[in-house]
Design a protein around this motif. Structure first.
Motif, mmCIF file in Angstrom:
data_model
loop_
_atom_site.group_PDB
_atom_site.id
_atom_site.type_symbol
_atom_site.label_atom_id
_atom_site.label_comp_id
_atom_site.label_asym_id
_atom_site.label_seq_id
_atom_site.Cartn_x
_atom_site.Cartn_y
_atom_site.Cartn_z
ATOM 1 N N LEU A 158 0.818 -1.255 -0.098
ATOM 2 C CA LEU A 158 0.062 0.033 0.097
ATOM 3 C C LEU A 158 0.961 1.123 0.044
ATOM 4 O O LEU A 158 1.779 1.335 0.915
ATOM 5 C CB LEU A 158 -0.872 -0.029 1.327
ATOM 6 C CG LEU A 158 -2.051 0.742 1.211
ATOM 7 C CD1 LEU A 158 -3.049 0.360 0.320
ATOM 8 C CD2 LEU A 158 -2.698 0.768 2.616
ATOM 9 N N LYS A 159 0.688 2.145 -1.042
ATOM 10 C CA LYS A 159 1.410 3.268 -0.933
ATOM 11 C C LYS A 159 0.690 4.370 -0.263
ATOM 12 O O LYS A 159 1.285 5.294 0.499
ATOM 13 C CB LYS A 159 1.973 3.627 -2.383
ATOM 14 C CG LYS A 159 2.853 4.685 -2.422
ATOM 15 C CD LYS A 159 3.520 5.120 -3.822
ATOM 16 C CE LYS A 159 4.200 6.553 -3.425
ATOM 17 N NZ LYS A 159 4.777 7.189 -4.723
ATOM 18 N N HIS A 160 -0.458 4.791 -0.720
ATOM 19 C CA HIS A 160 -1.327 5.678 -0.304
ATOM 20 C C HIS A 160 -2.396 5.203 0.607
ATOM 21 O O HIS A 160 -3.025 3.972 0.484
ATOM 22 C CB HIS A 160 -2.050 6.507 -1.618
ATOM 23 C CG HIS A 160 -1.067 6.932 -2.765
ATOM 24 N ND1 HIS A 160 -0.285 7.902 -2.110
ATOM 25 C CD2 HIS A 160 -0.854 6.722 -3.808
ATOM 26 C CE1 HIS A 160 0.626 7.967 -3.231
ATOM 27 N NE2 HIS A 160 0.102 7.384 -4.222
ATOM 28 N N LEU A 161 -3.048 6.069 1.612
ATOM 29 C CA LEU A 161 -4.312 5.641 2.065
ATOM 30 C C LEU A 161 -5.490 6.749 1.854
ATOM 31 O O LEU A 161 -5.489 7.353 2.430
ATOM 32 C CB LEU A 161 -4.235 5.627 3.877
ATOM 33 C CG LEU A 161 -5.412 5.019 4.121
ATOM 34 C CD1 LEU A 161 -6.004 3.742 3.932
ATOM 35 C CD2 LEU A 161 -5.304 4.858 5.969
ATOM 36 N N LEU A 162 -6.221 6.324 0.807
ATOM 37 C CA LEU A 162 -7.230 7.329 0.279
ATOM 38 C C LEU A 162 -8.539 6.746 0.670
ATOM 39 O O LEU A 162 -9.682 7.993 0.740
ATOM 40 C CB LEU A 162 -7.065 7.246 -1.128
ATOM 41 C CG LEU A 162 -5.732 7.719 -1.834
ATOM 42 C CD1 LEU A 162 -5.880 7.751 -3.123
ATOM 43 C CD2 LEU A 162 -5.210 8.896 -1.223
#
Ligand code: NCD
Length: 307
Positions: free
Chosen positions: A2-6
């Protein structure tokens, strides 16, 4: 990984559980005399807040500092945003400064998704319009697990202004992933059709709070978001409180073990009575404390620990 948490939908059960378990480790740091870990030393976290916030902004700042990151706080007021600078140009400026993570709160739904296309670092959605607030859902899940010992199988009533609530949307997604049953409760005018079973299968809707309370393990009260209401969605504040406010007699309908949650800020006397907010069933202050541990875990895992 996971790179972003959107969005709450970014989290599968294994990833969400890893975050909650890591947050439990992080919570032990809060009990120490020196509340600091070297994990993010030399990394830069930017807090980009285009909308008012107390808890979430302070919580992300405390979390980044406890991990020894360099923290830059940017608020739209007093910045070039008031001179009309676009989100994209602001993003490019942050990029030039070498931000490893950007925590963004923005009144426009979808702004964090746009930002993720413009910066190289991780983007964490700290609330976008009426859309999502995934770290709030994580800290709520953490609080349920800490108080009740599990999440799977819980019956969770999410009550009130669902229409304007990014907290509700992220909770519906995450709780479904973790195996809880969510019932959305409120006046029909405040429960949009796209957020129930359409968002997460199994989610139910009720317009009768008294009927839902006796079988609820968790009642999550939502703030009535008057600042987002151009029209009138209910006759009067008094009428709203009478039908959908949680007061002492109503709280007595809950099973003995049940807890009462609220993301804050509260309208005391409207969606929640002071005697409920300050009762032993209330987890409102714990939610704030747990928020720091959960955001430490998210920053740590996104910036380095989860490959
Ligand atoms: C919530 C938010 O900003 O979405 N608050 C929070 O983050 N603790 C809920 C609200 O504003 O009612």
């Amino acid at each position: 990984m996971l790179k972003h948490l959107l969005s709450g939908a970014d989290l599968d059960a294994a990833t969400a559980t890893l975050i909650l378990d890591t947050a439990a480790e992080m919570a032990t740091v809060a009990g120490r005399e020196v509340k600091k870990l070297p994990a993010l030393r030399g990394r830069t976290v930017v807090n980009l807040f285009y909308e008012d916030s107390t808890r979430t902004r302070i919580s992300f700042e405390a979390a980044a500092k406890r991990l020894s990151a360099d923290v830059i706080n940017f608020s739209a007021k007093g910045s070039s945003v008031s001179k009309g600078e676009s989100l994209k140009d602001t993003a490019l400026t942050l990029q030039a400064m070498g931000a490893d993570a950007v925590v963004i709160r923005h009144p426009a739904s979808g702004a964090p998704h746009r930002l993720a296309n413009w910066v190289e670092g991780s983007v964490l959605n700290a609330g976008d319009g009426t859309h999502e607030h995934p770290t709030q859902a994580l800290l709520d899940a953490y609080t349920m697990r800490a108080r009740l010992g599990r999440i799977a199988g819980l019956s969770v009533a999410v009550v009130g202004d669902v229409l304007h609530s990014r907290v509700a949307r992220s909770n519906v997604l995450l709780l479904a992933t973790l195996g809880a049953k969510v019932t959305l409760v409120g006046p029909p005018t405040l429960i949009p059709v796209d957020i129930g079973a359409a968002l997460a299968p199994g989610t139910e809707v009720s317009y009768d709070l008294d009927a839902v309370l006796p079988t609820s393990d968790v009642v999550m009260m939502l703030r009535v978001q008057r600042e987002r209401m151009a029209d009138s969605y209910f006759p009067s504040a008094r009428e709203y409180a009478r039908r959908y406010g949680l007061d002492g007699p109503r709280m007595a309908r809950l099973p003995d073990h049940a807890i009462v949650m609220h993301p804050g800020p509260m309208n005391r006397g409207m969606e929640i009575a002071p005697e409920v907010a300050d009762s032993p069933r209330s987890t409102i202050v714990e939610q704030v404390a747990n928020g720091v541990s959960v955001r430490m875990a998210v920053l740590y895992l996104l910036l380095g620990g989860m490959h």
